[in-house]
Design a protein around this motif. Structure first.
Motif, PDB file in Angstrom:
ATOM      1  N   TRP A 144       0.821  -1.143   0.052  1.00 41.76           N
ATOM      2  CA  TRP A 144       0.157   0.071   0.125  1.00 41.76           C
ATOM      3  C   TRP A 144       0.922   1.159   0.020  1.00 41.76           C
ATOM      4  CZ3 TRP A 144      -4.915  -0.059  -0.996  1.00 41.76           C
ATOM      5  CH2 TRP A 144      -5.835  -1.283  -0.782  1.00 41.76           C
ATOM      6  N   SER A 145       0.312   2.184  -0.780  1.00 42.28           N
ATOM      7  CA  SER A 145       1.023   3.308  -0.812  1.00 42.28           C
ATOM      8  C   SER A 145       1.002   4.231   0.673  1.00 42.28           C
ATOM      9  CB  SER A 145       0.817   4.444  -1.941  1.00 42.28           C
ATOM     10  OG  SER A 145      -0.728   4.738  -1.478  1.00 42.28           O
ATOM     11  N   ALA A 146       1.632   5.370   0.828  1.00 42.88           N
ATOM     12  CA  ALA A 146       1.539   6.236   1.718  1.00 42.88           C
ATOM     13  C   ALA A 146       0.233   6.875   1.815  1.00 42.88           C
ATOM     14  CB  ALA A 146       2.779   7.216   1.926  1.00 42.88           C
ATOM     15  N   CYS A 147      -0.413   6.905   3.043  1.00 46.36           N
ATOM     16  CA  CYS A 147      -1.514   7.424   3.191  1.00 46.36           C
ATOM     17  C   CYS A 147      -1.556   9.230   2.866  1.00 46.36           C
ATOM     18  CB  CYS A 147      -2.083   7.509   4.581  1.00 46.36           C
ATOM     19  SG  CYS A 147      -3.814   7.660   4.855  1.00 46.36           S
ATOM     20  N   THR A 148      -2.358   9.426   1.831  1.00 50.77           N
ATOM     21  CA  THR A 148      -2.375  10.881   1.396  1.00 50.77           C
ATOM     22  C   THR A 148      -3.760  11.627   1.342  1.00 50.77           C
ATOM     23  OG1 THR A 148      -2.371  10.497  -0.974  1.00 50.77           O
ATOM     24  CG2 THR A 148      -0.186  10.798   0.163  1.00 50.77           C
ATOM     25  N   HIS A 149      -3.594  12.928   1.309  1.00 55.37           N
ATOM     26  CA  HIS A 149      -4.819  13.747   0.977  1.00 55.37           C
ATOM     27  C   HIS A 149      -4.351  15.016   0.161  1.00 55.37           C
ATOM     28  CE1 HIS A 149      -8.741  15.284   1.681  1.00 55.37           C
ATOM     29  NE2 HIS A 149      -8.323  16.811   2.061  1.00 55.37           N
ATOM     30  N   GLU A 150      -4.905  15.291  -1.051  1.00 55.11           N
ATOM     31  CA  GLU A 150      -4.477  16.117  -1.902  1.00 55.11           C
ATOM     32  C   GLU A 150      -2.868  16.167  -2.014  1.00 55.11           C
ATOM     33  OE1 GLU A 150      -6.475  19.794  -0.609  1.00 55.11           O
ATOM     34  OE2 GLU A 150      -8.372  18.746  -1.215  1.00 55.11           O
ATOM     35  N   SER A 151      -2.322  15.046  -2.262  1.00 50.07           N
ATOM     36  CA  SER A 151      -0.914  14.831  -2.404  1.00 50.07           C
ATOM     37  C   SER A 151      -0.113  15.199  -1.143  1.00 50.07           C
ATOM     38  CB  SER A 151      -0.250  15.653  -3.489  1.00 50.07           C
ATOM     39  OG  SER A 151      -1.230  15.168  -4.670  1.00 50.07           O
ATOM     40  N   ARG A 152      -0.683  15.193  -0.058  1.00 49.55           N
ATOM     41  CA  ARG A 152       0.055  15.629   1.271  1.00 49.55           C
ATOM     42  C   ARG A 152       0.137  14.522   2.126  1.00 49.55           C
ATOM     43  NH1 ARG A 152      -1.138  21.285   3.799  1.00 49.55           N
ATOM     44  NH2 ARG A 152       0.643  20.676   4.966  1.00 49.55           N
ATOM     45  N   THR A 153       0.979  14.187   2.869  1.00 50.95           N
ATOM     46  CA  THR A 153       1.025  12.728   3.940  1.00 50.95           C
ATOM     47  C   THR A 153       0.806  13.185   5.208  1.00 50.95           C
ATOM     48  OG1 THR A 153       3.490  13.172   4.208  1.00 50.95           O
ATOM     49  CG2 THR A 153       2.665  11.546   2.350  1.00 50.95           C
ATOM     50  N   CYS A 154       0.354  14.565   5.413  1.00 49.93           N
ATOM     51  CA  CYS A 154      -0.129  14.884   6.582  1.00 49.93           C
ATOM     52  C   CYS A 154      -0.875  16.218   6.744  1.00 49.93           C
ATOM     53  CB  CYS A 154       1.497  15.264   7.597  1.00 49.93           C
ATOM     54  SG  CYS A 154       2.119  16.974   6.705  1.00 49.93           S
ATOM     55  N   GLY A 155      -1.550  16.727   7.821  1.00 47.57           N
ATOM     56  CA  GLY A 155      -2.383  17.649   8.138  1.00 47.57           C
ATOM     57  C   GLY A 155      -3.848  17.514   7.736  1.00 47.57           C
ATOM     58  N   CYS A 156      -4.175  16.434   7.780  1.00 49.28           N
ATOM     59  CA  CYS A 156      -5.709  15.966   7.541  1.00 49.28           C
ATOM     60  C   CYS A 156      -6.115  14.646   8.423  1.00 49.28           C
ATOM     61  CB  CYS A 156      -5.983  15.859   6.037  1.00 49.28           C
ATOM     62  SG  CYS A 156      -7.805  15.748   5.689  1.00 49.28           S
ATOM     63  N   LYS A 157      -7.367  14.548   8.674  1.00 51.30           N
ATOM     64  CA  LYS A 157      -7.602  13.430   9.529  1.00 51.30           C
ATOM     65  C   LYS A 157      -7.786  11.937   8.662  1.00 51.30           C
ATOM     66  CE  LYS A 157     -10.680  12.332  13.380  1.00 51.30           C
ATOM     67  NZ  LYS A 157     -11.975  12.928  14.141  1.00 51.30           N
ATOM     68  N   TRP A 158      -8.301  12.130   7.501  1.00 53.11           N
ATOM     69  CA  TRP A 158      -8.530  11.045   6.445  1.00 53.11           C
ATOM     70  C   TRP A 158      -7.805  11.221   5.130  1.00 53.11           C
ATOM     71  CZ3 TRP A 158     -10.107   6.533   8.574  1.00 53.11           C
ATOM     72  CH2 TRP A 158     -10.978   6.714   9.658  1.00 53.11           C
ATOM     73  N   GLY A 159      -7.347  10.084   4.701  1.00 51.21           N
ATOM     74  CA  GLY A 159      -6.618  10.175   3.385  1.00 51.21           C
ATOM     75  C   GLY A 159      -6.988   8.948   2.659  1.00 51.21           C
ATOM     76  N   VAL A 160      -6.097   8.654   1.265  1.00 47.01           N
ATOM     77  CA  VAL A 160      -6.480   7.677   0.772  1.00 47.01           C
ATOM     78  C   VAL A 160      -5.059   6.795   0.525  1.00 47.01           C
ATOM     79  CG1 VAL A 160      -7.191   6.675  -1.552  1.00 47.01           C
ATOM     80  CG2 VAL A 160      -8.416   8.477  -0.523  1.00 47.01           C
ATOM     81  N   GLU A 161      -4.927   5.631   0.507  1.00 46.75           N
ATOM     82  CA  GLU A 161      -3.862   4.627   0.130  1.00 46.75           C
ATOM     83  C   GLU A 161      -4.062   4.005  -1.029  1.00 46.75           C
ATOM     84  OE1 GLU A 161      -2.464   2.983   3.489  1.00 46.75           O
ATOM     85  OE2 GLU A 161      -4.053   1.644   3.757  1.00 46.75           O
ATOM     86  N   THR A 162      -3.214   3.650  -1.962  1.00 46.07           N
ATOM     87  CA  THR A 162      -3.502   2.895  -2.950  1.00 46.07           C
ATOM     88  C   THR A 162      -2.506   1.670  -3.276  1.00 46.07           C
ATOM     89  OG1 THR A 162      -1.854   4.246  -4.669  1.00 46.07           O
ATOM     90  CG2 THR A 162      -4.570   4.697  -4.543  1.00 46.07           C
TER      91      THR A 162
END
Length: 179
Positions: free
Chosen positions: A121-139
């Motif tokens: 699984w890729s790093a967890c990101t939100h709008e190409s950032r890996t920090c600063g938000c509660k939820w993100g997406v990994e692929t």
């Protein structure tokens, strides 16, 4: 005789013993054998198991090479197989070759797509950032062998995504602006 005339429909030249020898220019000459005798008949379209070849002198119905072929494009390229046979790359088989499967509702074999293993699984990101938000997406992804890509084979999913929990704060105290 009446029988001779029936056999000579569309003929330019007809033999009492062998039927048509030459057909009108738009018709095909179909020759079949019965023991040592052969008979000719002029037809608009060639019957199953034959294909039409247009020539300068005569248009002929030529038999498909494979006896399991119902219709062919050329002597060695089948387009439809007889019942109980499967079509794959212009040939008829009793069962689909290894690495292929029968398409639903047809008697045609298609390459099966066997993608490689899933990546991590890729790093967890939100709008190409890996920090600063509660939820993100990994692929994660998986590769398809070159041969399957060239054949245009239908493949199962090659990309998966899922929600993931991100770090709340970026390293170094950088925060995402609220708003």
């Amino acid at each position: 005789s009446a029988g001779l005339l029936e056999n000579c429909t569309g003929c330019v030249l007809c033999s009492e013993d062998n039927g048509c020898i030459t057909c009108h220019h738009r018709l095909f000459l179909l020759i079949w054998r019965d023991g040592i005798r052969q008979y000719g008949m002029c037809v608009h379209t060639c019957p199953p198991g034959y294909f039409g070849v247009r020539g300068l002198e005569v248009n002929r119905c030529t038999k498909c090479r494979s006896p399991s072929c119902e219709s062919c494009f050329s002597r060695d390229f089948c387009m439809k197989c007889k019942d109980k046979f499967y079509l794959y790359k212009g040939q008829c088989f009793r069962q689909c070759p290894p690495g292929t499967a029968a398409q639903p509702g047809t008697r045609e074999c298609q390459e099966s797509c066997e993608p490689g293993p899933w990546s991590e699984w890729s790093a967890c990101t939100h709008e190409s950032r890996t920090c600063g938000c509660k939820w993100g997406v990994e692929t994660r992804v998986r590769e398809v062998p070159e041969a399957a890509r060239e054949e245009g084979t239908a493949c199962p999913a090659l990309l998966e995504t899922r929600r993931c929990r991100m770090k709340k704060h970026c390293p170094g105290g950088e925060h995402r602006a609220a708003g």
